[in-house]
Design a protein around this motif. Structure first.
Motif, PDB file in Angstrom:
ATOM      1  N   MET A 100     -19.921  23.894  21.980  1.00 47.28           N
ATOM      2  CA  MET A 100     -19.733  25.274  22.425  1.00 47.28           C
ATOM      3  C   MET A 100     -20.832  25.956  22.549  1.00 47.28           C
ATOM      4  O   MET A 100     -22.038  25.347  21.622  1.00 47.28           O
ATOM      5  CB  MET A 100     -18.760  25.974  21.496  1.00 47.28           C
ATOM      6  CG  MET A 100     -19.239  26.385  20.020  1.00 47.28           C
ATOM      7  SD  MET A 100     -18.367  27.500  19.049  1.00 47.28           S
ATOM      8  CE  MET A 100     -17.007  26.524  18.888  1.00 47.28           C
ATOM      9  N   VAL A 101     -20.905  27.022  23.190  1.00 46.72           N
ATOM     10  CA  VAL A 101     -22.234  27.977  23.272  1.00 46.72           C
ATOM     11  C   VAL A 101     -21.776  29.325  22.974  1.00 46.72           C
ATOM     12  O   VAL A 101     -20.947  29.831  22.895  1.00 46.72           O
ATOM     13  CB  VAL A 101     -22.584  28.206  24.657  1.00 46.72           C
ATOM     14  CG1 VAL A 101     -23.655  29.040  24.962  1.00 46.72           C
ATOM     15  CG2 VAL A 101     -22.845  26.916  25.454  1.00 46.72           C
ATOM     16  N   VAL A 102     -22.705  29.809  21.825  1.00 47.53           N
ATOM     17  CA  VAL A 102     -22.541  30.917  20.925  1.00 47.53           C
ATOM     18  C   VAL A 102     -23.666  31.920  21.337  1.00 47.53           C
ATOM     19  O   VAL A 102     -25.010  31.511  21.385  1.00 47.53           O
ATOM     20  CB  VAL A 102     -22.613  30.596  19.412  1.00 47.53           C
ATOM     21  CG1 VAL A 102     -22.523  32.004  18.682  1.00 47.53           C
ATOM     22  CG2 VAL A 102     -21.633  29.760  18.966  1.00 47.53           C
ATOM     23  N   LEU A 103     -23.432  33.201  21.632  1.00 45.95           N
ATOM     24  CA  LEU A 103     -24.635  34.112  22.022  1.00 45.95           C
ATOM     25  C   LEU A 103     -24.993  34.755  20.828  1.00 45.95           C
ATOM     26  O   LEU A 103     -24.330  34.949  19.784  1.00 45.95           O
ATOM     27  CB  LEU A 103     -23.918  35.103  22.877  1.00 45.95           C
ATOM     28  CG  LEU A 103     -23.553  34.696  24.327  1.00 45.95           C
ATOM     29  CD1 LEU A 103     -22.865  35.856  25.189  1.00 45.95           C
ATOM     30  CD2 LEU A 103     -24.893  34.184  25.059  1.00 45.95           C
ATOM     31  N   GLY A 104     -25.965  35.363  20.756  1.00 40.84           N
ATOM     32  CA  GLY A 104     -26.736  36.108  19.641  1.00 40.84           C
ATOM     33  C   GLY A 104     -28.128  36.735  19.871  1.00 40.84           C
ATOM     34  O   GLY A 104     -28.799  36.232  21.255  1.00 40.84           O
ATOM     35  N   GLN A 105     -28.370  37.676  19.595  1.00 39.15           N
ATOM     36  CA  GLN A 105     -29.759  38.149  19.461  1.00 39.15           C
ATOM     37  C   GLN A 105     -30.809  37.155  18.912  1.00 39.15           C
ATOM     38  O   GLN A 105     -30.675  36.685  18.138  1.00 39.15           O
ATOM     39  CB  GLN A 105     -30.060  39.592  18.976  1.00 39.15           C
ATOM     40  CG  GLN A 105     -29.343  40.611  19.818  1.00 39.15           C
ATOM     41  CD  GLN A 105     -29.829  41.939  19.287  1.00 39.15           C
ATOM     42  OE1 GLN A 105     -30.436  42.274  18.150  1.00 39.15           O
ATOM     43  NE2 GLN A 105     -29.285  43.204  20.127  1.00 39.15           N
ATOM     44  N   ALA A 106     -32.005  37.237  19.516  1.00 41.77           N
ATOM     45  CA  ALA A 106     -33.216  36.553  18.768  1.00 41.77           C
ATOM     46  C   ALA A 106     -33.709  37.301  17.595  1.00 41.77           C
ATOM     47  O   ALA A 106     -33.353  38.372  17.499  1.00 41.77           O
ATOM     48  CB  ALA A 106     -34.261  36.189  19.896  1.00 41.77           C
ATOM     49  N   ALA A 107     -34.232  36.693  16.702  1.00 37.27           N
ATOM     50  CA  ALA A 107     -34.760  37.337  15.366  1.00 37.27           C
ATOM     51  C   ALA A 107     -35.765  38.146  15.783  1.00 37.27           C
ATOM     52  O   ALA A 107     -36.457  38.060  17.017  1.00 37.27           O
ATOM     53  CB  ALA A 107     -35.455  36.087  14.574  1.00 37.27           C
ATOM     54  N   PRO A 108     -35.903  39.214  15.078  1.00 43.82           N
ATOM     55  CA  PRO A 108     -37.097  40.112  15.396  1.00 43.82           C
ATOM     56  C   PRO A 108     -38.486  39.660  15.559  1.00 43.82           C
ATOM     57  O   PRO A 108     -38.641  38.602  14.870  1.00 43.82           O
ATOM     58  CB  PRO A 108     -37.000  41.179  14.304  1.00 43.82           C
ATOM     59  CG  PRO A 108     -35.679  41.094  13.701  1.00 43.82           C
ATOM     60  CD  PRO A 108     -35.292  39.848  14.057  1.00 43.82           C
TER      61      PRO A 108
END
Length: 154
Positions: A100-108
């Motif tokens: 699967m592919v999961v979305l999220g923000q990159a680390a600061p």
């Protein structure tokens, strides 16, 4: 007075920063894994199963795609409309074991110049927002600088 740590979406990830994981569910009938979690029925259209178990997802994956967010996203993201908007980096990460592919923000501090399709990233705990009473926690993806060990899922 210290802020109370609260997940932005309860049940989607652990609060254990030592073994921080996204939490999905697996259908015991067909083996399909889901994120976000599903607690009622199997989302696989070819399966009528409803016996689902919680499973921690892989902490490492590869960048499938990425972009910079130059707009204010909708809730649950919180931002003050009176402050200057700062772009953020959104990463789509392929978890091979879960298929699967999961979305999220990159680390600061991680921008699009720091990423490449196929690059390895790891899941890390993050903070979405803080107010007077709470620290709202989330997850981030961060590039891996050294190769991790074998990944296992429950």
């Amino acid at each position: 007075m210290p802020r109370i740590r609260k997940p932005v979406v309860p049940g989607w990830f652990t609060q254990d920063t030592g073994d921080f994981r996204l939490l999905g569910t697996r259908c015991r009938s067909c083996g399909s894994v889901f994120f976000p979690r599903e607690d009622v029925f199997c989302r696989n259209p070819g399966c009528a199963g409803d016996d689902l178990e919680e499973v921690p997802l892989s902490r490492h994956g590869t960048v499938w795609s990425y972009t910079d967010g130059r707009y204010r996203p909708p809730a649950p993201y919180v931002s003050d409309p009176d402050t200057e908007w700062r772009p953020y980096t959104l990463v789509a990460v392929e978890l091979v074991a879960e298929r699967m592919v999961v979305l999220g923000q990159a680390a600061p501090g991680v921008g699009v110049a720091d990423l490449a399709v196929g690059a390895e990233v790891e899941l890390v705990p993050g903070i979405l927002n803080e107010d007077a009473e709470h620290t709202w926690t989330t997850w981030h993806w961060r590039p891996v600088t050294t190769a991790p060990g074998p990944e296992t899922t429950a």
